[in-house]
Design an enzyme around this catalytic site. Sequence first.
Site, PDB file in Angstrom:
ATOM      1  N   TYR A   1       0.830  -1.215   0.000  1.00 47.31           N
ATOM      2  CA  TYR A   1       0.000   0.000   0.000  1.00 47.31           C
ATOM      3  C   TYR A   1       0.864   1.265   0.000  1.00 47.31           C
ATOM      4  O   TYR A   1       1.089   1.874   1.033  1.00 47.31           O
ATOM      5  CB  TYR A   1      -0.898  -0.036   1.247  1.00 47.31           C
ATOM      6  CG  TYR A   1      -1.888   1.092   1.389  1.00 47.31           C
ATOM      7  CD1 TYR A   1      -2.873   1.322   0.437  1.00 47.31           C
ATOM      8  CD2 TYR A   1      -1.854   1.913   2.508  1.00 47.31           C
ATOM      9  CE1 TYR A   1      -3.794   2.338   0.597  1.00 47.31           C
ATOM     10  CE2 TYR A   1      -2.761   2.940   2.682  1.00 47.31           C
ATOM     11  CZ  TYR A   1      -3.744   3.152   1.721  1.00 47.31           C
ATOM     12  OH  TYR A   1      -4.652   4.166   1.888  1.00 47.31           O
TER      13      TYR A   1
ATOM     14  N   ARG B   1      -1.425   8.066  -3.636  1.00 55.72           N
ATOM     15  CA  ARG B   1      -2.285   7.090  -2.974  1.00 55.72           C
ATOM     16  C   ARG B   1      -3.578   7.696  -2.443  1.00 55.72           C
ATOM     17  O   ARG B   1      -3.615   8.799  -1.931  1.00 55.72           O
ATOM     18  CB  ARG B   1      -1.514   6.458  -1.812  1.00 55.72           C
ATOM     19  CG  ARG B   1      -2.216   5.273  -1.159  1.00 55.72           C
ATOM     20  CD  ARG B   1      -1.392   4.714  -0.037  1.00 55.72           C
ATOM     21  NE  ARG B   1      -1.376   5.580   1.138  1.00 55.72           N
ATOM     22  CZ  ARG B   1      -0.507   5.476   2.136  1.00 55.72           C
ATOM     23  NH1 ARG B   1       0.447   4.579   2.090  1.00 55.72           N
ATOM     24  NH2 ARG B   1      -0.583   6.293   3.167  1.00 55.72           N
ATOM     25  N   ASP B   2      -4.640   6.910  -2.561  1.00 52.88           N
ATOM     26  CA  ASP B   2      -5.971   7.274  -2.078  1.00 52.88           C
ATOM     27  C   ASP B   2      -6.391   8.643  -2.621  1.00 52.88           C
ATOM     28  O   ASP B   2      -6.627   9.591  -1.872  1.00 52.88           O
ATOM     29  CB  ASP B   2      -6.013   7.254  -0.549  1.00 52.88           C
ATOM     30  CG  ASP B   2      -7.393   6.818  -0.045  1.00 52.88           C
ATOM     31  OD1 ASP B   2      -8.281   6.616  -0.887  1.00 52.88           O
ATOM     32  OD2 ASP B   2      -7.577   6.686   1.173  1.00 52.88           O
TER      33      ASP B   2
ATOM     34  N   SER C   1      -5.726   9.355   4.286  1.00 53.03           N
ATOM     35  CA  SER C   1      -4.725   8.310   4.053  1.00 53.03           C
ATOM     36  C   SER C   1      -3.847   8.585   2.837  1.00 53.03           C
ATOM     37  O   SER C   1      -3.321   7.661   2.229  1.00 53.03           O
ATOM     38  CB  SER C   1      -5.423   6.956   3.910  1.00 53.03           C
ATOM     39  OG  SER C   1      -6.517   7.057   3.018  1.00 53.03           O
TER      40      SER C   1
ATOM     41  N   ASP D   1      -7.974   0.561  -2.349  1.00 58.15           N
ATOM     42  CA  ASP D   1      -8.505   1.829  -2.889  1.00 58.15           C
ATOM     43  C   ASP D   1      -8.167   2.094  -4.345  1.00 58.15           C
ATOM     44  O   ASP D   1      -8.896   2.825  -5.016  1.00 58.15           O
ATOM     45  CB  ASP D   1      -8.009   3.062  -2.125  1.00 58.15           C
ATOM     46  CG  ASP D   1      -8.471   3.131  -0.694  1.00 58.15           C
ATOM     47  OD1 ASP D   1      -9.166   2.202  -0.265  1.00 58.15           O
ATOM     48  OD2 ASP D   1      -8.135   4.102  -0.018  1.00 58.15           O
TER      49      ASP D   1
ATOM     50  N   TRP E   1     -17.271   6.039   6.256  1.00 59.06           N
ATOM     51  CA  TRP E   1     -16.207   5.041   6.376  1.00 59.06           C
ATOM     52  C   TRP E   1     -15.259   5.249   7.545  1.00 59.06           C
ATOM     53  O   TRP E   1     -14.420   4.401   7.833  1.00 59.06           O
ATOM     54  CB  TRP E   1     -15.362   5.037   5.096  1.00 59.06           C
ATOM     55  CG  TRP E   1     -14.813   6.389   4.704  1.00 59.06           C
ATOM     56  CD1 TRP E   1     -15.364   7.263   3.816  1.00 59.06           C
ATOM     57  CD2 TRP E   1     -13.612   7.021   5.174  1.00 59.06           C
ATOM     58  NE1 TRP E   1     -14.598   8.398   3.711  1.00 59.06           N
ATOM     59  CE2 TRP E   1     -13.507   8.278   4.530  1.00 59.06           C
ATOM     60  CE3 TRP E   1     -12.613   6.635   6.066  1.00 59.06           C
ATOM     61  CZ2 TRP E   1     -12.449   9.157   4.751  1.00 59.06           C
ATOM     62  CZ3 TRP E   1     -11.556   7.510   6.300  1.00 59.06           C
ATOM     63  CH2 TRP E   1     -11.484   8.753   5.642  1.00 59.06           C
TER      64      TRP E   1
ATOM     65  N   GLU F   1      -6.341   0.851  15.207  1.00 57.22           N
ATOM     66  CA  GLU F   1      -5.602   1.887  14.483  1.00 57.22           C
ATOM     67  C   GLU F   1      -6.624   2.786  13.788  1.00 57.22           C
ATOM     68  O   GLU F   1      -7.527   2.323  13.096  1.00 57.22           O
ATOM     69  CB  GLU F   1      -4.644   1.252  13.484  1.00 57.22           C
ATOM     70  CG  GLU F   1      -3.529   0.470  14.166  1.00 57.22           C
ATOM     71  CD  GLU F   1      -2.554  -0.162  13.194  1.00 57.22           C
ATOM     72  OE1 GLU F   1      -2.737   0.006  11.970  1.00 57.22           O
ATOM     73  OE2 GLU F   1      -1.612  -0.834  13.662  1.00 57.22           O
TER      74      GLU F   1
ATOM     75  N   ASP G   1      -8.813   5.416  11.537  1.00 61.66           N
ATOM     76  CA  ASP G   1      -9.068   5.609  10.113  1.00 61.66           C
ATOM     77  C   ASP G   1      -8.702   7.016   9.656  1.00 61.66           C
ATOM     78  O   ASP G   1      -8.440   7.233   8.476  1.00 61.66           O
ATOM     79  CB  ASP G   1     -10.545   5.383   9.804  1.00 61.66           C
ATOM     80  CG  ASP G   1     -10.987   3.960  10.077  1.00 61.66           C
ATOM     81  OD1 ASP G   1     -10.139   3.063  10.058  1.00 61.66           O
ATOM     82  OD2 ASP G   1     -12.190   3.748  10.307  1.00 61.66           O
TER      83      ASP G   1
END
Length: 395
Positions: A117, A122-123, A129, A168, A316, A348, A350
Amino acid sequence: MKYSFGLVALAAFATAAPTEVEKEAAKIAPRAACTTAVKLAAGSNPFSGKKFYANEYYAGEVAAAAAQMSDSSMAAKAAKVGQVGSFLWIDTIARVPLVADTLSKVACGEIAQIVVYDLPGRDCAAKASNGELAVGEISRYKSEYIDPIAAAIKANPNVAVALLIEPDSLPNLVTNANLTTCQASKSGYEEGVAYALKTLNLPNVAMYIDAGHGGWLGWDANLKPGAEGIAKVYKAAGSPKQVFGFATNVAGWNAFQQTPGEFSTATDAKYNKCQDEKRYVNAFAPLLKTAGMPNHAIVDTGRNAVTGLRLAWGDWCNVIGAGFGVRPTTTTNDALVDAFVWGKPGGESDGVSDPDADRYDSFCGHEDAFKPSPQAGQWNQAYFEQLLANAKPPF
């Protein structure tokens, strides 16, 4: 969890001096791996007959959490969470050395579980994130991230490894193509995932590509494009035989089987027949097969014990009232589902709930999001205790 918004994920961890959690994990002595090379045959269930390895990073976090509890019975239950085999997220280049360290501790008969990841950009549809690599840094992704992970696995041929590939990423290219951030990330996502699949195509590895969940790619208009988009990247990688299929509900909240579905009374429910993850898997898998890709699944049940908590399917972030779900198992009662897994390390965060904080995403400020919550990936003691109290089955 999303079809026009960001999915929960893990953020970068501090990489300076070792944390107390890392020191605790380091105290545990390595166990004996198999004496011969592991070969996970294409078309088989790679989890069958194996114990889900409980990685020691998460076990260390859980041990630290249990130590903070004044209620001895709750602390005893918490300790058991650390014995559950869950996925280790490698979400920064600095965390790549954890792969070799983890594999050195996996005993024969166990299977390690790792999340890959760290794509550039990313995302692209969320803030909580976002990753360390900027759009265009594909060469760094390949040489500094994927290549060292592959090297660590090659150095441990006697260890079985399940890899969950880039949560994702490819689903975002289906449902968030209108966002400029996702448009900019598209080529890097496709090239990066294809490179990961090709490079990590090792005999002791089983790979599952993230395919969102029923509330994301399960919509009638998203099913076929979603399957074809994933299969396209799989073929671009040369159709690697160690790709076993897809992963659903990663870090998610959807029930595996629930009738009627959690959002079956929503005004737009008629456009989504995938009201739980079982229906989603059984709708998506045939489309993947038609598109020319292996179509077995793993489903994240780590935090889906309690449903009916979200005000909307797209909420989410740190959902209030959630509980640890079914423990990892190959007893799924569905021929297409290889295993229920714990993809998200419960406890952990979000994403951060402070609107003034860096990387704040508005979904973490919603009414059904737990507050206060720290940055994505950081430990949230109160939330962990909630997951433990609401676990089904209980600990």
